[in-house]
Design an enzyme around this catalytic site. Structure first.
Site, PDB file in Angstrom:
ATOM      1  N   GLY A 186      51.318  53.362  32.019  1.00 28.04           N
ATOM      2  CA  GLY A 186      51.314  51.535  32.045  1.00 28.04           C
ATOM      3  C   GLY A 186      51.788  52.140  33.534  1.00 28.04           C
ATOM      4  N   ASN A 187      52.801  53.886  33.689  1.00 29.77           N
ATOM      5  CA  ASN A 187      53.029  53.897  35.179  1.00 29.77           C
ATOM      6  C   ASN A 187      52.456  53.893  36.107  1.00 29.77           C
ATOM      7  OD1 ASN A 187      53.126  56.018  34.027  1.00 29.77           O
ATOM      8  ND2 ASN A 187      54.188  56.686  34.800  1.00 29.77           N
ATOM      9  N   LYS A 246      54.064  44.802  16.057  1.00 29.82           N
ATOM     10  CA  LYS A 246      54.507  45.433  17.116  1.00 29.82           C
ATOM     11  C   LYS A 246      54.717  44.402  18.195  1.00 29.82           C
ATOM     12  CE  LYS A 246      52.554  47.794  21.486  1.00 29.82           C
ATOM     13  NZ  LYS A 246      53.064  48.963  22.303  1.00 29.82           N
ATOM     14  N   LYS A 261      46.718  52.907  22.723  1.00 26.87           N
ATOM     15  CA  LYS A 261      45.832  53.128  23.373  1.00 26.87           C
ATOM     16  C   LYS A 261      45.399  55.274  23.822  1.00 26.87           C
ATOM     17  CE  LYS A 261      47.982  54.928  27.929  1.00 26.87           C
ATOM     18  NZ  LYS A 261      49.593  55.605  26.629  1.00 26.87           N
ATOM     19  N   LYS A 318      51.918  59.802  21.109  1.00 26.24           N
ATOM     20  CA  LYS A 318      51.221  60.719  21.840  1.00 26.24           C
ATOM     21  C   LYS A 318      51.024  61.845  21.357  1.00 26.24           C
ATOM     22  CE  LYS A 318      53.275  58.683  26.527  1.00 26.24           C
ATOM     23  NZ  LYS A 318      52.103  57.109  26.495  1.00 26.24           N
TER      24      LYS A 318
END
Ligand code: ADP
Ligand code: MG
Length: 315
Positions: free
Chosen positions: A17-18, A134, A213, A275
């Site tokens: 997102g960053n 979520k 993602k 991740k």
């Protein structure tokens, strides 16, 4: 088809997102374009030696669309699958146009690139559908939340809508993406984890859910035979005792060791957990290299300069 393209290894870069909105920013389009320059310039440099796939998150963008819907009763409300498609379009456009500009700055006048609307199949019997957890979209007060037509949950920001986050089973467009790789296209896809769909025989039905993602990126990386999965975020890598007195960055790590730390609770669900899980899945599925690193360190991580958290296979 360029014969030389086949010789280049495939790198999948998953942008966090960053890459678009930094902490503390309002998230204007000008800010998002400005933020993209750092990752996109590094990716442009990598394009000489790698075939490239770029995936990206969409949390704040889809959150803004949900908030806009809450503010307006004059048009029909759109289901989440449509909002995810909208963010794939808007972010795909921003990445594609920024990358085009970065390539031209480097004197690479023509490198084909494309952003793809991507569907991802999920299993309708995935246990996630029984327990949506979520949080998405704006925060509400408790009485407001009670009146909403969907499940909500108390979060540190207030009461928020919750949806299921099922496991990605397969990327529907994987064959098309493989063909684009053979032609050395840079492909932007799986935005926001992709549009979740359930398969009914030959038909697909979009569902109100979101796919992580990083897990979708690992799935796609395996399905296209990528050599390396690189997950780019806002911290230098996966840390043990994150935020605690014994905080340490994990450097080179084995699948078994990462699995142990994951089971011990070092990597929470919804942020670092997926991740690390994505890198484990990729390496176990036959991937050669995986890494988690920060936005500033993309080139160093790919050049294997010992930055970030890295998995290196022995094959
Ligand atoms: P992205 O948008 O890149 O997917 P996330 O917010 O989902 O970003 O995940 C990155 C965040 O994970 C970091 O900003 C950090 O606050 C958080 N985090 C939680 N546990 C850890 C950990 N063990 N090591 C590093 N970061 C962690
Ligand atoms: Mg995330």
């Amino acid at each position: 088809m360029a014969a030389s393209a086949d010789a280049k290894p495939i790198l999948l870069v998953a942008l966090g997102g960053n890459a678009l909105i930094q902490k503390g920013q309002a998230g204007t389009i000008d800010e998002q374009f400005a933020n993209l320059r750092l990752p996109v310039r590094q990716i442009a440099r990598l394009s000489r030696d790698w075939r490239l796939i770029i995936t990206h998150g969409n949390g704040p963008q889809v959150g803004n669309l949900l908030l806009q819907q809450e503010c307006c009763d004059q048009v029909p409300k759109l289901p989440l699958e449509i909002l995810v498609a909208q963010t794939e379009g808007q972010i795909g456009y921003m990445i594609e146009s920024s990358l085009d500009e970065a390539l031209m700055e480097m004197g690479i006048d023509y490198r084909p690139l494309i952003s793809l609307i991507t569907y991802v199949v999920v299993d309708e019997n995935d246990p996630a559908f029984a327990a949506p957890d979520k949080p998405i979209g704006p925060a509400f007060s408790e009485p407001e939340a009670a009146a909403l037509p969907y499940p909500t949950m108390k979060t540190p920001k207030g009461w928020r809508r919750v949806v299921a986050s099922p496991d990605p089973v397969t990327i529907v467009e994987k064959r098309e993406i493989r063909q684009l790789m053979e032609m050395d296209f840079i492909v932007v896809c799986c935005g926001g984890g992709g549009i979740p769909v359930i398969r009914h025989g030959r038909a697909f039905e979009g569902v109100d859910a979101v796919i992580d993602k990083d897990l979708a990126s690992a799935r796609l990386a395996l399905e296209v035979g990528a050599n390396m999965l690189l997950i780019v975020t806002d911290v230098p890598g996966a840390m043990l005792d994150y935020g605690g007195s014994g905080e340490t960055l994990l450097g080179r790590v084995s699948v078994a060791e990462a699995r142990r730390h994951l089971a011990a609770g070092h990597f929470p669900p919804g942020s670092m957990g997926p991740k690390v899980a994505a890198c484990i899945r990729f390496m176990e599925g036959g991937g050669r290299r995986a890494a988690i690193t920060s936005l500033e360190m993309v080139l160093e991580a790919v050049a294997d300069k010992g930055v970030g958290t890295q998995w290196i296979g022995d094959g």
